[in-house]
Write a protein that holds these residues in place. Structure first.
Motif, PDB file in Angstrom:
ATOM      1  N   ASP A   1       0.844  -1.195   0.000  1.00 54.54           N
ATOM      2  CA  ASP A   1       0.000   0.000   0.000  1.00 54.54           C
ATOM      3  C   ASP A   1       0.880   1.244   0.000  1.00 54.54           C
ATOM      4  N   VAL A   2       1.450   1.541  -1.160  1.00 54.27           N
ATOM      5  CA  VAL A   2       2.394   2.653  -1.242  1.00 54.27           C
ATOM      6  C   VAL A   2       1.721   4.004  -0.966  1.00 54.27           C
ATOM      7  N   PHE A   3       0.482   4.151  -1.394  1.00 53.63           N
ATOM      8  CA  PHE A   3      -0.212   5.428  -1.144  1.00 53.63           C
ATOM      9  C   PHE A   3      -0.501   5.584   0.350  1.00 53.63           C
ATOM     10  N   GLY A   4      -0.918   4.507   0.987  1.00 56.21           N
ATOM     11  CA  GLY A   4      -1.150   4.543   2.434  1.00 56.21           C
ATOM     12  C   GLY A   4       0.118   4.880   3.197  1.00 56.21           C
ATOM     13  N   LEU A   5       1.230   4.313   2.778  1.00 57.43           N
ATOM     14  CA  LEU A   5       2.503   4.603   3.423  1.00 57.43           C
ATOM     15  C   LEU A   5       2.908   6.053   3.190  1.00 57.43           C
ATOM     16  N   LEU A   6       2.679   6.563   1.985  1.00 55.04           N
ATOM     17  CA  LEU A   6       2.966   7.966   1.692  1.00 55.04           C
ATOM     18  C   LEU A   6       2.139   8.879   2.594  1.00 55.04           C
TER      19      LEU A   6
END
Length: 106
Positions: free
Chosen positions: A84-89
């Protein structure tokens, strides 16, 4: 759909969106576009009224994320799936970033 405000030097530059079908969209906000003192946030995002669209998180934003062991620790601590790259961002790029850009969840 998830969204974030993108700031450069604490000035809101635009909105980054992850759509329900997994696309990513960046769009400058109008006041930022009209302010001639403000520059593009990146060479890959020239100041324009167009929407920038991608099937993956734009490399400019992806490169703000941790890698390796640091990413693993962040994901475990924040209970975020490593994919979940967007969540991590959203969870990590709101402060204390390298450079002038911050990303704040809406």
């Amino acid at each position: 759909m998830r969204q974030a405000e993108v700031y450069t030097n604490k000035c809101m530059a635009g909105i980054l969106t992850e759509t329900d079908d997994g696309k990513y969209i960046f769009r400058y906000n109008d006041p930022y576009l009209l302010d001639k003192k403000q520059t593009a946030i990146s060479l890959s995002f020239p100041k324009s009224q167009q929407e920038f669209v991608s099937d993956t998180l734009f490399p400019f934003f992806y490169n703000m994320l941790s890698e390796g062991a640091n990413k693993n620790i962040q994901c475990q601590t924040l209970k975020i799936d490593e994919d979940d790259v967007f969540g991590l961002l959203l969870a990590t790029a709101h402060s204390d970033t390298i450079g002038a850009i911050t990303v704040k969840k809406i």
